[in-house]
Design an enzyme around this catalytic site. Structure first.
Site, PDB file in Angstrom:
ATOM      1  N   LEU A   9       0.842  -1.193   0.000  1.00  5.16           N
ATOM      2  CA  LEU A   9       0.000   0.000   0.000  1.00  5.16           C
ATOM      3  C   LEU A   9       0.880   1.247   0.000  1.00  5.16           C
ATOM      4  O   LEU A   9       1.650   1.460   0.928  1.00  5.16           O
ATOM      5  CB  LEU A   9      -0.918   0.011   1.223  1.00  5.16           C
ATOM      6  CG  LEU A   9      -1.727  -1.269   1.450  1.00  5.16           C
ATOM      7  CD1 LEU A   9      -2.712  -1.062   2.608  1.00  5.16           C
ATOM      8  CD2 LEU A   9      -2.477  -1.676   0.188  1.00  5.16           C
ATOM      9  N   ALA A  11      -0.355   4.496  -1.595  1.00 11.17           N
ATOM     10  CA  ALA A  11      -1.112   5.533  -2.301  1.00 11.17           C
ATOM     11  C   ALA A  11      -1.265   6.811  -1.490  1.00 11.17           C
ATOM     12  O   ALA A  11      -1.606   7.861  -2.028  1.00 11.17           O
ATOM     13  CB  ALA A  11      -2.496   5.002  -2.680  1.00 11.17           C
ATOM     14  N   ARG A  16       1.348  14.078   7.191  1.00 14.63           N
ATOM     15  CA  ARG A  16       2.144  14.494   8.348  1.00 14.63           C
ATOM     16  C   ARG A  16       3.626  14.715   8.015  1.00 14.63           C
ATOM     17  O   ARG A  16       4.369  15.261   8.809  1.00 14.63           O
ATOM     18  CB  ARG A  16       2.005  13.451   9.473  1.00 14.63           C
ATOM     19  CG  ARG A  16       0.634  13.477  10.132  1.00 14.63           C
ATOM     20  CD  ARG A  16       0.341  12.223  10.949  1.00 14.63           C
ATOM     21  NE  ARG A  16      -0.095  11.107  10.100  1.00 14.63           N
ATOM     22  CZ  ARG A  16      -0.433   9.905  10.567  1.00 14.63           C
ATOM     23  NH1 ARG A  16      -0.361   9.658  11.868  1.00 14.63           N
ATOM     24  NH2 ARG A  16      -0.823   8.943   9.741  1.00 14.63           N
ATOM     25  N   LYS A  23       5.182  10.228   0.551  1.00 17.67           N
ATOM     26  CA  LYS A  23       5.885   9.732   1.740  1.00 17.67           C
ATOM     27  C   LYS A  23       6.784   8.538   1.440  1.00 17.67           C
ATOM     28  O   LYS A  23       7.930   8.474   1.881  1.00 17.67           O
ATOM     29  CB  LYS A  23       4.852   9.353   2.814  1.00 17.67           C
ATOM     30  CG  LYS A  23       5.466   8.681   4.024  1.00 17.67           C
ATOM     31  CD  LYS A  23       4.524   8.606   5.190  1.00 17.67           C
ATOM     32  CE  LYS A  23       3.472   7.534   5.037  1.00 17.67           C
ATOM     33  NZ  LYS A  23       2.662   7.393   6.268  1.00 17.67           N
ATOM     34  N   GLY A  78      -8.932   4.893   2.347  1.00 17.60           N
ATOM     35  CA  GLY A  78      -8.574   3.997   3.438  1.00 17.60           C
ATOM     36  C   GLY A  78      -7.803   2.768   2.978  1.00 17.60           C
ATOM     37  O   GLY A  78      -7.774   2.439   1.784  1.00 17.60           O
ATOM     38  N   TYR A 366      44.116  20.802 -11.056  1.00 14.43           N
ATOM     39  CA  TYR A 366      42.841  20.428 -11.652  1.00 14.43           C
ATOM     40  C   TYR A 366      43.131  19.567 -12.879  1.00 14.43           C
ATOM     41  O   TYR A 366      43.777  20.027 -13.830  1.00 14.43           O
ATOM     42  CB  TYR A 366      42.008  21.653 -12.069  1.00 14.43           C
ATOM     43  CG  TYR A 366      40.827  21.233 -12.902  1.00 14.43           C
ATOM     44  CD1 TYR A 366      39.863  20.373 -12.374  1.00 14.43           C
ATOM     45  CD2 TYR A 366      40.690  21.630 -14.234  1.00 14.43           C
ATOM     46  CE1 TYR A 366      38.794  19.925 -13.147  1.00 14.43           C
ATOM     47  CE2 TYR A 366      39.620  21.196 -15.006  1.00 14.43           C
ATOM     48  CZ  TYR A 366      38.679  20.338 -14.455  1.00 14.43           C
ATOM     49  OH  TYR A 366      37.635  19.890 -15.220  1.00 14.43           O
ATOM     50  N   ASN A 386      40.685  22.692 -20.064  1.00 14.45           N
ATOM     51  CA  ASN A 386      39.880  21.767 -20.867  1.00 14.45           C
ATOM     52  C   ASN A 386      38.671  22.423 -21.521  1.00 14.45           C
ATOM     53  O   ASN A 386      38.001  21.809 -22.326  1.00 14.45           O
ATOM     54  CB  ASN A 386      39.403  20.590 -20.004  1.00 14.45           C
ATOM     55  CG  ASN A 386      38.557  21.033 -18.834  1.00 14.45           C
ATOM     56  OD1 ASN A 386      38.724  22.143 -18.327  1.00 14.45           O
ATOM     57  ND2 ASN A 386      37.643  20.189 -18.415  1.00 14.45           N
TER      58      ASN A 386
HETATM   59  C1  UD1 Z   1      -2.441   1.741   9.665  1.00 14.07           C
HETATM   60  C2  UD1 Z   1      -3.419   0.757  10.330  1.00 14.07           C
HETATM   61  C3  UD1 Z   1      -3.116   0.687  11.820  1.00 14.07           C
HETATM   62  C4  UD1 Z   1      -1.673   0.277  12.019  1.00 14.07           C
HETATM   63  C5  UD1 Z   1      -0.718   1.187  11.245  1.00 14.07           C
HETATM   64  C6  UD1 Z   1       0.684   0.590  11.265  1.00 14.07           C
HETATM   65  C7  UD1 Z   1      -5.525   0.853   9.105  1.00 14.07           C
HETATM   66  C8  UD1 Z   1      -6.909   1.369   9.087  1.00 14.07           C
HETATM   67  N1  UD1 Z   1      -4.765   1.234  10.132  1.00 14.07           N
HETATM   68  O1  UD1 Z   1      -2.698   3.027  10.222  1.00 14.07           O
HETATM   69  O2  UD1 Z   1      -3.959  -0.222  12.446  1.00 14.07           O
HETATM   70  O3  UD1 Z   1      -1.346   0.307  13.381  1.00 14.07           O
HETATM   71  O4  UD1 Z   1      -1.103   1.305   9.863  1.00 14.07           O
HETATM   72  O5  UD1 Z   1       1.633   1.442  10.705  1.00 14.07           O
HETATM   73  O6  UD1 Z   1      -5.166   0.110   8.219  1.00 14.07           O
HETATM   74  N2  UD1 Z   1      -2.719   3.904   2.118  1.00 14.07           N
HETATM   75  C9  UD1 Z   1      -3.188   3.793   0.826  1.00 14.07           C
HETATM   76  N3  UD1 Z   1      -4.446   4.230   0.537  1.00 14.07           N
HETATM   77  C10 UD1 Z   1      -5.273   4.749   1.468  1.00 14.07           C
HETATM   78  C11 UD1 Z   1      -4.786   4.866   2.793  1.00 14.07           C
HETATM   79  C12 UD1 Z   1      -3.504   4.426   3.087  1.00 14.07           C
HETATM   80  O7  UD1 Z   1      -2.481   3.314  -0.054  1.00 14.07           O
HETATM   81  O8  UD1 Z   1      -6.393   5.106   1.116  1.00 14.07           O
HETATM   82  C13 UD1 Z   1      -1.365   3.439   2.424  1.00 14.07           C
HETATM   83  C14 UD1 Z   1      -0.444   4.550   2.869  1.00 14.07           C
HETATM   84  O9  UD1 Z   1       0.253   5.096   1.760  1.00 14.07           O
HETATM   85  C15 UD1 Z   1       0.484   3.839   3.824  1.00 14.07           C
HETATM   86  C16 UD1 Z   1      -0.336   2.695   4.365  1.00 14.07           C
HETATM   87  O10 UD1 Z   1      -1.421   2.538   3.491  1.00 14.07           O
HETATM   88  O11 UD1 Z   1       1.628   3.318   3.160  1.00 14.07           O
HETATM   89  C17 UD1 Z   1      -0.828   2.956   5.772  1.00 14.07           C
HETATM   90  O12 UD1 Z   1      -1.623   4.114   5.776  1.00 14.07           O
HETATM   91  P1  UD1 Z   1      -1.598   5.163   6.958  1.00 14.07           P
HETATM   92  O13 UD1 Z   1      -2.536   6.250   6.642  1.00 14.07           O
HETATM   93  O14 UD1 Z   1      -0.214   5.527   7.295  1.00 14.07           O
HETATM   94  O15 UD1 Z   1      -2.244   4.253   8.129  1.00 14.07           O
HETATM   95  P2  UD1 Z   1      -2.078   4.428   9.672  1.00 14.07           P
HETATM   96  O16 UD1 Z   1      -2.961   5.507  10.140  1.00 14.07           O
HETATM   97  O17 UD1 Z   1      -0.663   4.511  10.033  1.00 14.07           O
HETATM   98 CA    CA Z   2       1.244   4.634   8.882  1.00 17.19          CA
END
Ligand code: UD1
Ligand code: CA
Length: 455
Positions: A9, A11, A16, A23, A78, A366, A386
């Site tokens: 994942l 996307a 932050r 990221k 999500g 140089y 050069n």
């Molecule tokens: C997520 C988990 C949390 C866990 C934590 C560990 C969920 C709902 N929560 O939270 O339980 O403790 O990771 O690090 O899964 N991403 C997408 N598409 C989206 C949302 C996120 O690709 O729509 C990707 C982000 O780029 C990232 C990863 O998913 O690489 C995690 O997303 P992030 O928003 O960082 O989740 P957390 O709030 O950290």
């Molecule tokens: Ca995360």
């Protein structure tokens, strides 16, 4: 093809991070975070890898081109929604799907392989990798029932006071059986604090459907740290850096001060080499055995042969032979190749040049766009001229030539084998082999001149 596929994942924007760069493309241990994750997935045996891209999709796909397949999540609704974007890939696959986050770059391939093995052994529909965090703030909490079985995962923002007190967290790393995962994803809703489709809700759904949900605790919580901010990025960088230094020390490299030594993950260093403080070794660099590197040096994409010494210098995209002495204060620029036994010292810059065996450029020079033979001695202050303002030209200095101090070699020009150039010359014509090139005004002494002047 193995029976294991990975979905990564990647996307999210990473709000932050406060960055224009996605990221997962922020560097850690000298590689983009998502590359570290992809490498771990490959190590654990996943042949098929699907990366979910969204924010900065093109740049993420370009970074990983040829190493994975990509699906686009246009709106970041999500983690569950993100996995759903790989619906087609999932439905065409029978076997285990590992879901990884692009923002947990510290996880090793070894730990992933262990998770996969335990998932297979447990014959579970889903296995989540958990960790006990000293500070679980922000993570999803793993909620177990009285029998110790995983019941559900609750996000920090949705958790009750008693759930917040749980220190076992969801690392965001899982193994799923493809068929069961697909079916459970259909049941996701976004009735939660963030209005998102949480992948974590799949756990409770699978439980309700009577499937086995399993959990494996990570041996070392530090491997599972998620990066959401620059502070966490710095913390993770420190961990990955120390891990690399430990691996090098275990293989016989002396690191005088690990706190001030920075070595990228893919760098290789031979045994009995000593790395002095305040040294960076980056990118695709390979250092031989019995070298002394540093203090205060930066080597990027540099290959160094055995027995070489580099002090207080900066080298990039170049090759340095065996038993070479470099420094102090040398700058080697791209496409430079120093052969064995060369000596380059005190404030010398070399660019796009080859320097033959045992040649010496000891002071204040140089050397650019030059083909230098072996056994050459370059006098202090020699400059290759050069650049004519429009084009670069090459200088050739053949074997055993001796260039006197403070010489300009105006390229294109050749100094023949075994020739001498007189100090202070500006050489604009080729010097034939075994000759002396002199190109300076003849000295004229006026006797008694000073006496007369004083009177
Ligand atoms: C997520 C988990 C949390 C866990 C934590 C560990 C969920 C709902 N929560 O939270 O339980 O403790 O990771 O690090 O899964 N991403 C997408 N598409 C989206 C949302 C996120 O690709 O729509 C990707 C982000 O780029 C990232 C990863 O998913 O690489 C995690 O997303 P992030 O928003 O960082 O989740 P957390 O709030 O950290
Ligand atoms: Ca995360």
């Amino acid at each position: 093809m193995s029976n294991l596929m990975a979905i990564i994942l990647a996307a999210g924007k990473g709000t932050r991070m406060k960055s224009a760069l996605p990221k997962v493309l922020h560097q850690i241990g000298g590689k983009p975070m998502v590359q570290q994750v992809l490498d771990a997935a490959s190590f654990s045996g996943a042949d098929k890898k699907v990366v979910v891209v969204g924010f900065g999709a093109q740049s993420v796909a370009d970074t990983l081109a040829g190493q994975a397949e990509f699906v686009v999540q246009t709106e970041q609704l999500g983690t569950g929604h993100a996995v759903m974007q790989a619906k087609r890939e999932l439905s065409e696959f029978t076997g285990t799907v590992m879901v990884l986050c692009g923002d947990t770059p510290l996880l090793t391939g070894k730990s992933l392989a262990k998770l996969y093995a335990e998932h297979t052994e447990a014959k579970a529909a889903a296995t989540v990798l958990t960790a006990v965090m000293p500070d679980p703030t922000g993570y999803g909490r793993v909620i177990r029932n009285a029998a110790g079985q995983v019941e559900k995962i609750v996000e920090h923002k949705d958790a009750s006071m008693s759930e917040l007190a749980v220190s076992e967290i969801n690392t965001g790393i899982y193994c799923f059986e493809a068929k069961e995962l697909l079916a459970a994803l259909e049941g996701l809703t976004c009735n939660n604090a963030q209005g998102e489709y949480y992948l974590t809700d799949v756990m409770a759904i699978l439980n309700q459907q009577g499937h086995k949900v399993w959990a494996v605790k990570a041996d070392d919580y530090r491997e599972t740290l998620g990066i959401n901010s620059r502070q966490q990025l710095a913390e993770a960088e420190g961990i990955i850096r120390r891990r690399k230094l430990d691996e090098l020390m275990d293989n016989g490299v002396t690191i005088m001060d690990p706190n001030s030594t920075f070595i990228d993950s893919q760098v290789e260093i031979g045994a009995d080499t000593t790395i002095y403080p305040f040294t960076w070794i980056e990118g695709q660099s390979i250092i031989g055995a019995n070298c002394e590197i540093g203090p205060n040096s930066r080597l990027s994409n540099t290959t160094v042969g055995e027995g070489t010494t580099i002090h207080f210098s900066y080298t990039h995209d170049c090759v340095v032979g065996k038993h070479v002495t470099l420094g102090p204060y040398v700058h080697l620029r791209p496409d430079t190749c120093l052969k064995d036994g060369v000596k380059v010292g005190n404030f010398v810059e070399v660019k796009n040049s080859t320097v033959g065996e045992k040649s010496k450029i000891p002071h204040l020079s140089y050397i650019g766009d030059t083909d230098m033979g072996s056994g050459v001695n370059i006098g202090s202050g020699t400059i290759t001229v050069n650049y004519d303002g429009k084009h670069k030209h090459r200088t050739t200095i053949e074997d055993d030539a001796f260039i006197g101090c403070n010489t300009n070699l105006v390229a294109p020009v050749t100094v023949g084998r075994g020739s001498y150039v007189a100090a202070g010359s500006t050489i604009t014509k080729n010097v034939p082999p075994s000759s002396l090139g002199v190109a300076r005004a003849r000295q004229n002494n006026i006797e008694g001149w000073a006496e007369k002047q004083r009177r």
